[in-house]
Motif scaffolding. Structure first.
Motif, PDB file in Angstrom:
ATOM      1  N   ASP A 111       0.872  -1.178   0.000  1.00  0.00           N
ATOM      2  CA  ASP A 111       0.000   0.000   0.000  1.00  0.00           C
ATOM      3  C   ASP A 111       0.906   1.223   0.000  1.00  0.00           C
ATOM      4  N   HIS A 112       0.465   2.250  -0.708  1.00  0.00           N
ATOM      5  CA  HIS A 112       1.232   3.484  -0.848  1.00  0.00           C
ATOM      6  C   HIS A 112       0.341   4.632  -0.401  1.00  0.00           C
ATOM      7  N   VAL A 113       0.861   5.474   0.486  1.00  0.00           N
ATOM      8  CA  VAL A 113       0.090   6.576   1.038  1.00  0.00           C
ATOM      9  C   VAL A 113       0.722   7.878   0.544  1.00  0.00           C
ATOM     10  N   PHE A 114      -0.050   8.652  -0.187  1.00  0.00           N
ATOM     11  CA  PHE A 114       0.417   9.943  -0.686  1.00  0.00           C
ATOM     12  C   PHE A 114      -0.107  11.027   0.246  1.00  0.00           C
ATOM     13  N   VAL A 115       0.822  11.833   0.771  1.00  0.00           N
ATOM     14  CA  VAL A 115       0.481  12.896   1.711  1.00  0.00           C
ATOM     15  C   VAL A 115       1.067  14.207   1.197  1.00  0.00           C
ATOM     16  N   PRO A 116       0.473  15.344   1.578  1.00  0.00           N
ATOM     17  CA  PRO A 116       1.048  16.625   1.149  1.00  0.00           C
ATOM     18  C   PRO A 116       2.526  16.706   1.537  1.00  0.00           C
ATOM     19  N   GLU A 117       3.324  17.231   0.634  1.00  0.00           N
ATOM     20  CA  GLU A 117       4.777  17.261   0.841  1.00  0.00           C
ATOM     21  C   GLU A 117       5.179  17.881   2.176  1.00  0.00           C
ATOM     22  N   GLU A 118       4.520  18.972   2.549  1.00  0.00           N
ATOM     23  CA  GLU A 118       4.915  19.671   3.779  1.00  0.00           C
ATOM     24  C   GLU A 118       4.557  18.885   5.049  1.00  0.00           C
ATOM     25  N   LYS A 119       3.769  17.832   4.910  1.00  0.00           N
ATOM     26  CA  LYS A 119       3.376  17.023   6.076  1.00  0.00           C
ATOM     27  C   LYS A 119       3.994  15.630   6.035  1.00  0.00           C
ATOM     28  N   ALA A 120       4.896  15.386   5.089  1.00  0.00           N
ATOM     29  CA  ALA A 120       5.427  14.042   4.873  1.00  0.00           C
ATOM     30  C   ALA A 120       6.222  13.515   6.062  1.00  0.00           C
ATOM     31  N   GLU A 121       7.092  14.326   6.627  1.00  0.00           N
ATOM     32  CA  GLU A 121       7.907  13.857   7.754  1.00  0.00           C
ATOM     33  C   GLU A 121       7.038  13.566   8.974  1.00  0.00           C
ATOM     34  N   THR A 122       6.037  14.404   9.212  1.00  0.00           N
ATOM     35  CA  THR A 122       5.111  14.155  10.324  1.00  0.00           C
ATOM     36  C   THR A 122       4.325  12.882  10.076  1.00  0.00           C
ATOM     37  N   ALA A 123       3.850  12.700   8.856  1.00  0.00           N
ATOM     38  CA  ALA A 123       3.106  11.484   8.508  1.00  0.00           C
ATOM     39  C   ALA A 123       3.961  10.243   8.715  1.00  0.00           C
ATOM     40  N   LEU A 124       5.219  10.324   8.332  1.00  0.00           N
ATOM     41  CA  LEU A 124       6.124   9.186   8.515  1.00  0.00           C
ATOM     42  C   LEU A 124       6.272   8.856  10.004  1.00  0.00           C
ATOM     43  N   ARG A 125       6.422   9.873  10.836  1.00  0.00           N
ATOM     44  CA  ARG A 125       6.531   9.643  12.297  1.00  0.00           C
ATOM     45  C   ARG A 125       5.245   9.007  12.833  1.00  0.00           C
ATOM     46  N   VAL A 126       4.092   9.490  12.382  1.00  0.00           N
ATOM     47  CA  VAL A 126       2.808   8.946  12.833  1.00  0.00           C
ATOM     48  C   VAL A 126       2.709   7.466  12.470  1.00  0.00           C
ATOM     49  N   LEU A 127       3.075   7.127  11.246  1.00  0.00           N
ATOM     50  CA  LEU A 127       2.958   5.736  10.806  1.00  0.00           C
ATOM     51  C   LEU A 127       3.980   4.832  11.488  1.00  0.00           C
ATOM     52  N   ARG A 128       5.166   5.343  11.729  1.00  0.00           N
ATOM     53  CA  ARG A 128       6.154   4.546  12.469  1.00  0.00           C
ATOM     54  C   ARG A 128       5.689   4.309  13.901  1.00  0.00           C
ATOM     55  N   SER A 129       5.057   5.314  14.488  1.00  0.00           N
ATOM     56  CA  SER A 129       4.512   5.174  15.838  1.00  0.00           C
ATOM     57  C   SER A 129       3.393   4.130  15.849  1.00  0.00           C
TER      58      SER A 129
END
Length: 138
Positions: A111-129
């Protein structure tokens, strides 16, 4: 291999990876998949209104479309089954709690999740958590 269906296993093993390339979602009323293939789309979808293409931003720029919002792709590296239930919902819900829009594309292996570029690092932290939280439960 058919992929994993157990939700707890999927969440605890999803190992999200952030693609460094920015992408643009584009739509074309008169171009089809064959014509768009030269622009190296990572995704194509035929809709009644036209063909949606997910293009690398640099390739979209060649078409004059790079001014659209840029997205980053986070790949969930676990091999999820196309019949798995709940993965998209759990990922979307975790991101929604943080106010992050998610455009999820399910492909054969991942599965691939596309998120707004400016929120990508936050999204990555959320998913790793989310992954770590479920590893404790697995």
């Amino acid at each position: 291999m058919t992929g994993e269906t157990d939700l707890k296993t999927l969440l605890s093993h999803m190992r999200p990876m952030l693609d460094p390339v920015p992408y643009v979602f584009c739509t074309f009323a008169t171009k089809g998949p064959v014509e768009l293939s030269e622009y190296e789309p990572v995704g194509l979808f035929q809709e009644t209104e036209g063909t949606t293409a997910i293009l690398p931003a640099e390739r979209a720029r060649e078409l004059g479309l790079a001014d659209a919002e840029w997205f980053r792709r986070i790949t969930l590296t676990v091999h999820s089954s196309l019949e798995a239930v709940g993965l998209t919902a759990a990922v979307s819900a975790a991101l929604a709690r943080e106010g992050i829009p998610a455009n999820v594309v399910a492909a054969y292996f991942h599965d691939h999740v596309f998120v707004p570029e400016e929120k990508a690092e936050t999204a990555l932290r959320v998913l790793r958590s989310l992954c770590e939280e479920n590893a404790d439960l697995a």
